[in-house]
Design a protein around this motif. Structure first.
Motif, PDB file in Angstrom:
ATOM      1  N   ALA A 217       0.812  -1.220   0.000  1.00 14.93           N
ATOM      2  CA  ALA A 217       0.000   0.000   0.000  1.00 14.93           C
ATOM      3  C   ALA A 217       0.846   1.271   0.000  1.00 14.93           C
ATOM      4  O   ALA A 217       0.616   2.168  -0.822  1.00 14.93           O
ATOM      5  N   ARG A 218       1.809   1.361   0.889  1.00 15.74           N
ATOM      6  CA  ARG A 218       2.571   2.615   0.968  1.00 15.74           C
ATOM      7  C   ARG A 218       3.338   2.883  -0.329  1.00 15.74           C
ATOM      8  O   ARG A 218       3.387   4.015  -0.789  1.00 15.74           O
ATOM      9  N   HIS A 219       3.902   1.838  -0.921  1.00 10.95           N
ATOM     10  CA  HIS A 219       4.638   2.029  -2.174  1.00 10.95           C
ATOM     11  C   HIS A 219       3.700   2.409  -3.316  1.00 10.95           C
ATOM     12  O   HIS A 219       4.017   3.294  -4.116  1.00 10.95           O
ATOM     13  N   GLU A 220       2.573   1.757  -3.393  1.00 14.86           N
ATOM     14  CA  GLU A 220       1.634   2.017  -4.486  1.00 14.86           C
ATOM     15  C   GLU A 220       1.007   3.408  -4.385  1.00 14.86           C
ATOM     16  O   GLU A 220       0.805   4.076  -5.398  1.00 14.86           O
ATOM     17  N   ILE A 221       0.709   3.846  -3.181  1.00 16.43           N
ATOM     18  CA  ILE A 221       0.143   5.190  -2.991  1.00 16.43           C
ATOM     19  C   ILE A 221       1.150   6.239  -3.442  1.00 16.43           C
ATOM     20  O   ILE A 221       0.820   7.161  -4.201  1.00 16.43           O
ATOM     21  N   LEU A 222       2.378   6.104  -2.994  1.00 17.28           N
ATOM     22  CA  LEU A 222       3.413   7.074  -3.364  1.00 17.28           C
ATOM     23  C   LEU A 222       3.714   7.033  -4.862  1.00 17.28           C
ATOM     24  O   LEU A 222       3.897   8.077  -5.500  1.00 17.28           O
ATOM     25  N   ALA A 223       3.756   5.837  -5.435  1.00 20.34           N
ATOM     26  CA  ALA A 223       4.015   5.715  -6.870  1.00 20.34           C
ATOM     27  C   ALA A 223       2.883   6.348  -7.682  1.00 20.34           C
ATOM     28  O   ALA A 223       3.138   7.066  -8.654  1.00 20.34           O
ATOM     29  N   TYR A 224       1.652   6.101  -7.279  1.00 20.90           N
ATOM     30  CA  TYR A 224       0.516   6.686  -8.004  1.00 20.90           C
ATOM     31  C   TYR A 224       0.578   8.210  -7.929  1.00 20.90           C
ATOM     32  O   TYR A 224       0.384   8.896  -8.930  1.00 20.90           O
ATOM     33  N   ALA A 225       0.854   8.731  -6.750  1.00 16.93           N
ATOM     34  CA  ALA A 225       0.932  10.185  -6.583  1.00 16.93           C
ATOM     35  C   ALA A 225       1.996  10.791  -7.488  1.00 16.93           C
ATOM     36  O   ALA A 225       1.767  11.823  -8.124  1.00 16.93           O
ATOM     37  N   LYS A 226       3.134  10.139  -7.564  1.00 19.29           N
ATOM     38  CA  LYS A 226       4.225  10.647  -8.397  1.00 19.29           C
ATOM     39  C   LYS A 226       3.880  10.545  -9.882  1.00 19.29           C
ATOM     40  O   LYS A 226       4.050  11.507 -10.638  1.00 19.29           O
ATOM     41  N   GLU A 227       3.379   9.397 -10.299  1.00 20.96           N
ATOM     42  CA  GLU A 227       3.092   9.167 -11.714  1.00 20.96           C
ATOM     43  C   GLU A 227       1.950  10.025 -12.241  1.00 20.96           C
ATOM     44  O   GLU A 227       1.894  10.315 -13.438  1.00 20.96           O
TER      45      GLU A 227
ATOM     46  N   GLN B  22      -2.033  16.570  -3.573  1.00 23.12           N
ATOM     47  CA  GLN B  22      -2.425  16.341  -2.182  1.00 23.12           C
ATOM     48  C   GLN B  22      -2.853  14.890  -2.036  1.00 23.12           C
ATOM     49  O   GLN B  22      -3.541  14.351  -2.893  1.00 23.12           O
ATOM     50  N   ILE B  23      -2.453  14.272  -0.930  1.00 27.20           N
ATOM     51  CA  ILE B  23      -2.902  12.919  -0.595  1.00 27.20           C
ATOM     52  C   ILE B  23      -3.754  13.026   0.661  1.00 27.20           C
ATOM     53  O   ILE B  23      -3.382  13.717   1.610  1.00 27.20           O
ATOM     54  N   VAL B  24      -4.890  12.343   0.656  1.00 22.55           N
ATOM     55  CA  VAL B  24      -5.762  12.298   1.826  1.00 22.55           C
ATOM     56  C   VAL B  24      -5.970  10.832   2.164  1.00 22.55           C
ATOM     57  O   VAL B  24      -6.273  10.024   1.283  1.00 22.55           O
ATOM     58  N   MET B  25      -5.815  10.500   3.426  1.00 25.26           N
ATOM     59  CA  MET B  25      -6.008   9.106   3.831  1.00 25.26           C
ATOM     60  C   MET B  25      -6.460   9.025   5.277  1.00 25.26           C
ATOM     61  O   MET B  25      -6.213   9.931   6.066  1.00 25.26           O
ATOM     62  N   GLY B  26      -7.137   7.945   5.581  1.00 26.44           N
ATOM     63  CA  GLY B  26      -7.579   7.710   6.939  1.00 26.44           C
ATOM     64  C   GLY B  26      -6.518   6.975   7.727  1.00 26.44           C
ATOM     65  O   GLY B  26      -5.636   6.334   7.173  1.00 26.44           O
ATOM     66  N   SER B  27      -6.625   7.092   9.048  1.00 26.01           N
ATOM     67  CA  SER B  27      -5.708   6.367   9.922  1.00 26.01           C
ATOM     68  C   SER B  27      -6.463   5.964  11.175  1.00 26.01           C
ATOM     69  O   SER B  27      -7.225   6.759  11.730  1.00 26.01           O
ATOM     70  N   ARG B  28      -6.249   4.754  11.591  1.00 25.23           N
ATOM     71  CA  ARG B  28      -6.895   4.272  12.814  1.00 25.23           C
ATOM     72  C   ARG B  28      -6.209   4.807  14.064  1.00 25.23           C
ATOM     73  O   ARG B  28      -6.708   4.665  15.158  1.00 25.23           O
ATOM     74  N   GLY B  29      -5.039   5.364  13.887  1.00 23.35           N
ATOM     75  CA  GLY B  29      -4.351   5.957  15.028  1.00 23.35           C
ATOM     76  C   GLY B  29      -3.763   4.953  16.001  1.00 23.35           C
ATOM     77  O   GLY B  29      -3.755   5.178  17.196  1.00 23.35           O
ATOM     78  N   ARG B  30      -3.276   3.849  15.482  1.00 20.01           N
ATOM     79  CA  ARG B  30      -2.622   2.875  16.360  1.00 20.01           C
ATOM     80  C   ARG B  30      -1.384   3.516  16.984  1.00 20.01           C
ATOM     81  O   ARG B  30      -0.755   4.381  16.404  1.00 20.01           O
ATOM     82  N   SER B  31      -1.039   3.008  18.145  1.00 26.16           N
ATOM     83  CA  SER B  31       0.170   3.510  18.787  1.00 26.16           C
ATOM     84  C   SER B  31       0.874   2.356  19.483  1.00 26.16           C
ATOM     85  O   SER B  31       0.350   1.248  19.562  1.00 26.16           O
ATOM     86  N   GLY B  32       2.048   2.643  19.961  1.00 25.39           N
ATOM     87  CA  GLY B  32       2.798   1.662  20.734  1.00 25.39           C
ATOM     88  C   GLY B  32       3.150   0.420  19.949  1.00 25.39           C
ATOM     89  O   GLY B  32       3.528   0.466  18.787  1.00 25.39           O
TER      90      GLY B  32
ATOM     91  N   VAL C  57       0.684   2.649   7.437  1.00 23.48           N
ATOM     92  CA  VAL C  57       0.746   3.121   6.054  1.00 23.48           C
ATOM     93  C   VAL C  57       0.690   4.639   6.037  1.00 23.48           C
ATOM     94  O   VAL C  57       1.463   5.297   5.325  1.00 23.48           O
ATOM     95  N   ALA C  58      -0.212   5.218   6.821  1.00 23.20           N
ATOM     96  CA  ALA C  58      -0.341   6.676   6.849  1.00 23.20           C
ATOM     97  C   ALA C  58       0.970   7.342   7.265  1.00 23.20           C
ATOM     98  O   ALA C  58       1.393   8.337   6.668  1.00 23.20           O
ATOM     99  N   GLU C  59       1.616   6.788   8.280  1.00 32.03           N
ATOM    100  CA  GLU C  59       2.884   7.364   8.727  1.00 32.03           C
ATOM    101  C   GLU C  59       3.957   7.258   7.651  1.00 32.03           C
ATOM    102  O   GLU C  59       4.686   8.211   7.371  1.00 32.03           O
ATOM    103  N   ALA C  60       4.050   6.098   7.020  1.00 33.54           N
ATOM    104  CA  ALA C  60       5.068   5.901   5.981  1.00 33.54           C
ATOM    105  C   ALA C  60       4.827   6.824   4.789  1.00 33.54           C
ATOM    106  O   ALA C  60       5.776   7.415   4.258  1.00 33.54           O
ATOM    107  N   VAL C  61       3.578   6.957   4.381  1.00 32.68           N
ATOM    108  CA  VAL C  61       3.265   7.847   3.254  1.00 32.68           C
ATOM    109  C   VAL C  61       3.580   9.286   3.639  1.00 32.68           C
ATOM    110  O   VAL C  61       4.189  10.026   2.863  1.00 32.68           O
ATOM    111  N   THR C  62       3.195   9.688   4.843  1.00 31.36           N
ATOM    112  CA  THR C  62       3.452  11.057   5.295  1.00 31.36           C
ATOM    113  C   THR C  62       4.944  11.365   5.313  1.00 31.36           C
ATOM    114  O   THR C  62       5.373  12.426   4.872  1.00 31.36           O
ATOM    115  N   ARG C  63       5.731  10.431   5.776  1.00 28.70           N
ATOM    116  CA  ARG C  63       7.186  10.652   5.864  1.00 28.70           C
ATOM    117  C   ARG C  63       7.858  10.726   4.488  1.00 28.70           C
ATOM    118  O   ARG C  63       8.835  11.438   4.318  1.00 28.70           O
ATOM    119  N   ARG C  64       7.354   9.985   3.523  1.00 31.61           N
ATOM    120  CA  ARG C  64       8.035   9.891   2.231  1.00 31.61           C
ATOM    121  C   ARG C  64       7.397  10.696   1.098  1.00 31.61           C
ATOM    122  O   ARG C  64       7.954  10.796   0.027  1.00 31.61           O
TER     123      ARG C  64
END
Length: 139
Positions: A89-99, A104-114, A123-130
């Motif tokens: 997911a994270r690779h495909e989202i970033l690749a689609y955005a670039k291609e 702007q990318i908008v995505m949901g996150s369940r907000g897991r922690s720990g 996925v949300a964190e990885a996409v946000t960072r990259r």
């Protein structure tokens, strides 16, 4: 000015809120809802499924999600395009955005922690960072 918005959609209320956020916040943008099918998630304790079955099951789920996204968009007087990708997911989202020159990318996150975030990843964190473009994470 935001011209192209990518909404990453999964089977979650957060993803539905992400679609709603995108269509209400960017009413003049081209909005594409992307669902990523990761074949690796279909291999589990019950054994392997055929790749064809994995693809068919994933595409059926994607169509259900796209119906929900379309209903949300229509409630806001908007239209959306839909796309399906296969892979991580994270690779495909970033690749689609670039291609597709997404602004702007908008995505949901369940907000897991720990430990759950550490074990499952975010996925949300990885996409946000990259991401080279702004990412809005909707909870």
């Amino acid at each position: 000015m935001t011209r192209r918005v990518l909404v990453a959609m999964t089977q979650s209320e957060e993803s539905e809120r992400a679609v709603e956020h995108a269509v209400s916040t960017f009413p003049d943008a081209e909005i594409t809802v992307l669902h990523v099918i990761n074949p690796n998630t279909y291999y589990g304790a019950e054994g392997e499924m055929s790749y064809r079955h994995v693809v068919e099951t994933g595409e059926e789920r994607a169509e259900e999600l796209f119906e929900i996204a379309t209903e949300i968009a229509e409630r806001h007087g908007a239209s959306i395009a839909t796309e399906t990708a296969f892979g991580n997911a994270r690779h495909e989202i970033l690749a689609y955005a670039k291609e597709h020159d997404v602004d702007q990318i908008v995505m949901g996150s369940r907000g897991r922690s720990g430990i759950s975030r550490a074990l499952l990843g975010s996925v949300a964190e990885a996409v946000t960072r990259r991401s080279p473009v702004p990412v809005t994470v909707v909870k």
